[in-house]
Design a protein around this motif. Structure first.
Motif: not given
Length: 492
Positions: A385, A388, A415-417, A429
């Protein structure tokens, strides 16, 4: 040429909805040529963004529902239901409670001369928008947003799920696995005080003693109707999912349930057990997790105990329920050095996590090489992430361990979180991944995308295989469209 190429990729994005309609034979030469073009543009942020917007991105596996909704969505939900806002603190409330000044109903806000400034102040309070480090530590600001918005997320869950789908489809994401809430049950366990005392006082090196206490807790929960409570939760989730109408032939959404690691031991175990009960009986709830900041006082104190709870539940459910664990969301200076030595190790080796979320402090772990070898051998992915980790931990570029995992053959997923809090999306991302780590080629990134479906918790297995097949077709369509309309040197 660049302007034409940008238009070309926009066309590719526009036909994304057609990508999975019919098979396209795999063409390794086509993929190689797409990779050549990717290398030509990877230093151009606009062309790279257009490229990744159009590229199929598989799944988003580390995803918190309440943190993924943008502040504007929360604002609209509150406005639609005529909720409340405190015009001094930017706290909000749903319609059911009465408030006095400085609270105002949302219906009255358009008549307020400060309307625009109030909305912007609200957005800043629930996200990283216009964040100023001098006002508040970034990690404190990030985690505080959940307390402000999680109850609104639950209140407007169906609207939120529909928005998540629309955004996912527009950027060619085929699957989301989102963490939605913490199941619980009303129960009076007469022995709870003794069990709580035993769990906080027992030597965690003696797992059999811990398991013996947890056996008693589990038996009591079952005797007090845990299965009934789990079925109620399952029915409610199914109703919300059905009403939101998010699944179709090209996109699906599934859920993880969780417990807060900041709770008292019995509370954590009760919620985890209920989550396991729901996931063991349902194909919509596909996994379990732990949430809340890892460096919190209780989180650090009870970390080993929490890992034993997962091991105990895994044993009782015979490994049928997969789970991902936030582990290693720490960095130097955040905690004492000795507290960076074992969290990922314990999550993998003791708790038996099927995936690891974040994994940032791996290089500080005493057994880092053993853990990486184990994760590679057992195919235990790490959920990376980037935004994040940069915002919360100040870890980015060469200090981030993504390449350490990758070079040790640990499956990596991107992933984006919390896309709403961080004001980002999955496209961003991948742009960061390509920009910061030039050793990763197009073929590597395509494999990372494939990992996001292959290592998802989608059930049944036949559905996962179908999503992998659709992803291969989508990539073939993407590469075909990318190169068909002319991309300079790549077309011959």
């Amino acid at each position: 040429m660049k302007k034409k190429t940008l238009q070309t990729i926009a066309v590719a994005a526009g036909v994304a909805g057609l990508m999975a309609l019919s098979p396209v034979p795999e063409d390794k030469d086509l993929s190689r040529r797409a990779g050549d073009y990717f290398e030509q543009i990877r230093r151009d942020p606009l062309l790279l963004t257009a490229f990744f917007t159009a590229m199929p991105k598989g799944g988003d596996l580390h995803h918190h529902f309440s943190g993924s909704m943008y502040g504007e969505t929360y604002w609209q939900i509150l406005a639609d239901h005529n909720g409340w806002i405190n015009t001094s603190t930017m706290d909000v409330d749903t319609p059911g409670t009465e408030h006095a000044l400085p609270w105002k109903r949302f219906a009255a806000l358009p008549r307020d001369a400060r309307f625009d400034s109030l909305k912007q102040a609200f957005l800043r309070s629930v996200s990283a928008k216009d964040y100023e480090a001098s006002l508040r530590p970034s990690d404190e600001h990030f985690f505080a947003t959940f307390g402000k918005m999680s109850f609104v997320a639950s209140f407007g869950m169906e609207e939120g799920l529909r928005e998540l789908k629309q955004r996912a489809v527009s950027e060619n994401v085929q699957y989301i696995e989102t963490q939605t809430g913490q199941p619980d049950m009303r129960i009076d366990q007469p022995e709870s005080a003794d069990w709580e005392k035993s769990l906080t006082g027992v030597s965690l090196k003696d797992s059999l003693v811990v398991f013996g206490i947890l056996d008693k807790v589990r038996d009591s929960l079952l005797a007090h109707g845990a299965v009934h409570w789990a079925d109620s939760c399952r029915r409610r989730m199914a109703e919300i999912h059905r009403n939101a109408n998010v699944d179709d032939s090209t996109f699906i959404l599934r859920y993880q349930l969780s417990a807060s690691r900041a709770g008292a031991p019995l509370s954590v175990y009760r919620r985890l057990m209920l989550a396991f009960e729901v996931a063991s009986r349902d194909s919509l709830v596909v996994g379990v997790n732990l949430v809340s900041r890892e460096d919190g006082e209780v989180s650090m104190r009870d970390y080993q105990l929490h890992m034993l709870m997962f091991a105990h539940l895994d044993r009782n459910y015979h490994g049928r329920v997969p789970y991902s664990l936030h582990a290693g969301e720490l960095t130097a200076g955040m905690v004492r050095p000795e507290q960076l030595r074992s969290h990922i190790t314990e999550a993998v080796m003791v708790a038996g996590a099927r995936r690891i979320g974040h994994g940032v402090d791996i290089a500080y772990e005493s057994a880092w090489k053993t853990v990486l070898d184990h994760m590679a051998r057992k195919k235990i992915p790490v959920e990376i992430n980037l935004s994040s980790n940069e915002f919360i931990l100040k870890v980015q570029n060469e200090l981030h361990p993504v390449l350490l995992y990758f070079t040790h053959k640990v499956p990596v997923v991107i992933s984006t979180d919390d896309a709403g809090v961080l004001r980002t999306d999955l496209t961003r991302q991948y742009v960061l991944l390509a920009t910061r780590y030039p050793s990763l080629r197009y073929a590597d990134i395509r494999q990372i995308v494939s990992n996001s479906i292959r290592y998802s918790f989608i059930r049944p297995a036949a559905l996962k295989e179908e999503k992998l097949r659709q992803l291969d077709i989508a990539f073939a369509r993407f590469e075909q469209q990318l190169l068909r309309y002319g991309t300079g040197k790549v077309i011959r």
